[in-house]
Scaffold this active site. Structure first.
Site, short mmCIF file in Angstrom:
data_model
loop_
_atom_site.label_atom_id
_atom_site.label_comp_id
_atom_site.label_asym_id
_atom_site.label_seq_id
_atom_site.Cartn_x
_atom_site.Cartn_y
_atom_site.Cartn_z
N LYS A 1 -0.91 -9.02 -7.36
CA LYS A 1 -0.78 -7.58 -7.60
C LYS A 1 -1.16 -7.31 -9.04
O LYS A 1 -1.01 -8.19 -9.90
CB LYS A 1 0.67 -7.12 -7.39
CG LYS A 1 0.81 -5.64 -7.17
CD LYS A 1 0.51 -5.31 -5.75
CE LYS A 1 0.87 -3.91 -5.35
NZ LYS A 1 0.99 -3.82 -3.89
N1 GLU Z 1 -1.65 -2.11 -1.92
C1 GLU Z 1 -1.54 -2.37 -0.53
C2 GLU Z 1 -0.26 -3.15 -0.22
O1 GLU Z 1 0.68 -3.11 -0.96
C3 GLU Z 1 -2.79 -3.01 0.05
C4 GLU Z 1 -3.20 -4.31 -0.55
C5 GLU Z 1 -4.56 -4.80 -0.09
O2 GLU Z 1 -5.18 -4.13 0.70
O3 GLU Z 1 -4.97 -5.84 -0.57
O4 GLU Z 1 -0.14 -3.76 0.80
#
Ligand code: GLU
Length: 412
Positions: free
Chosen positions: A102
């Site tokens: 993240k």
């Molecule tokens: N930000 C989204 C999540 O928390 C999607 C992450 C992604 O598509 O890699 O799942």
């Protein structure tokens, strides 16, 4: 409690059930890499703004690391660390061939012009481009970022590494994005609601639903639920709660919000209550689809819904989780409930790598299949082990990561 402590507590509860040894818990909980960078960019008035950017790469034993980029004032290293770990468990629970990561910047993107947002994003890429890539770590949208940010990110990254759209997902559909990616997280929440209520023997048309948040996730979830016959009787955003005991006109609210800068401010088609009233309304299903930690020790006793689906990441803190469990409230955890976004991100990455484009129907069908299979596995695990759906989801996820770690053997 810090965000990473909450996530780790859920991990520990599942690890206890799996009787996992201490050394392995430590190995699985410790992020592989945490990067903090300076992001100094020019404001439109010529001044230099300096903020911090983060990327935490939690685990790659099941594949390249995957996870969004969040632009929000509450972003700090600890929050990103917690969200990176959640991505590891999320990709494992839906069996995508990914690990977890993240990133983010601690800033309110609404305070920036579009040009400033672009300059900030490009500087961030300059600082982290070496550690991300289609085979190592693939970013995506999250709170405060969208397809435009993904497009700038890709363009800047390709200046260093050459053409490779699979470096990031959630791109514009015209630029190697997947059809259906934007709706995917909300749609996945809706698919999970249908599956869960069927298991709980509740008819959708008897399930009065309230959704906190009318952004990308909340609004698409609302749309899917209304199409599936659920009466959505309340939704909220920062401007307030909008309520209609007979069911809201979601399609009208969606067009209003789009025309109104993605906000419901001034919408007159429903009764208006304070924003904070939503969580405690007398409803059957509650879907928090905004920030983390919104259900805590202080308000958990006042929740009236019998079922909660966690569309946001970490909306129920561990103390509230215990209180709700004791009150027999069923919670479908975030790592399963909101996995639709990363699932369609995976489809986008697959399409990019094959230079082939899927139809919207195919994306929706595969999303439905992937999430429905994961739901059935979690439901079975919870019934067999007599644990909550959260503990069951974590048990499945961490045992898969454990297995991949063991299979890696001496290359550890
Ligand atoms: N930000 C989204 C999540 O928390 C999607 C992450 C992604 O598509 O890699 O799942």
């Amino acid at each position: 409690m810090r965000a990473s402590e909450s996530t780790n507590l859920y991990f520990q509860q599942a690890a206890d059930h799996l009787k996992m040894p201490e050394w392995l818990r430590k190995l699985l909980l410790t992020p592989k890499r945490e990067v903090t960078v300076q992001v100094a960019f020019e404001r439109d008035n010529g001044m230099i703004e300096t903020v911090q950017g983060f990327r935490v790469q939690h685990d790659n034993s099941r594949g390249p690391m995957k996870g969004g980029l969040r632009y929000h004032p509450a972003v700090d290293l600890d929050e990103v660390r917690a969200l990176a770990a959640l991505m590891t468990w999320k990709t494992a629970v839906v069996e995508l061939p990914y690990g977890g990561a993240k990133g983010g910047i601690g800033i309110d993107p609404k305070t920036l012009s579009k040009k400033e947002l672009e300059r900030m994003t490009r500087v961030f890429v300059n600082e982290i481009h070496e550690i991300v890539g289609p085979d190592t770590d693939i970013p995506a949208p999250d709170m405060g970022t969208n397809f435009e940010v993904m497009s700038w990110f890709r363009n800047q990254w390709e200046k260093y590494h050459g053409f490779n759209p699979a470096v990031i997902t959630g791109k514009p559909v015209e630029e190697y994005g997947a059809r259906g990616r934007e709706e995917a997280t909300g749609r996945g929440v809706g698919i999970m609601a249908v599956k869960l209520l069927k298991r709980l023997n509740v008819r959708p048309d008897q399930c009065r639903t309230a959704i906190q948040g009318f952004g990308n996730v909340g609004s698409h979830a609302a749309k899917f639920l209304v199409e599936s016959a659920f009466p959505v009787i309340a939704v909220s955003d920062l401007s307030g709660t909008y309520f209609n005991a007979k069911g809201l006109n979601i399609s009208e609210m969606l067009s209003y919000s789009i025309k109104n800068g993605n906000q419901l401010t001034g919408y007159t088609g429903a009764e208006r209550l304070p924003a904070e009233a939503l969580l405690e309304l007398d409803v059957d299903l509650l879907i928090p689809a905004a920030l983390g930690d919104v259900i805590h020790k202080k308000n958990a006793k006042s929740i009236k819904a019998k079922t909660i689906i966690e569309a946001a990441n970490g909306p129920v803190d561990p103390e509230a989780d215990e209180i709700l469990k004791a009150r027999n409230i069923t919670i479908l955890p975030d790592i399963l409930a909101n996995a639709g976004g990363v699932t369609v991100s995976y489809f986008e990455w697959v399409q990019n790598r094959q230079h082939y484009r899927w139809s919207l129907d195919r994306v929706r069908q595969e999303l439905d299949r992937t999430m429905s299979d994961a739901f059935e596995n979690v439901w079975q695990q919870a019934s067999n082990q007599r644990v909550s759906l959260r503990t069951a989801a974590f048990m499945l996820a961490i045992s898969r990561v454990q297995r991949a770690t063991e299979l890696a053997g001496s290359s550890l």
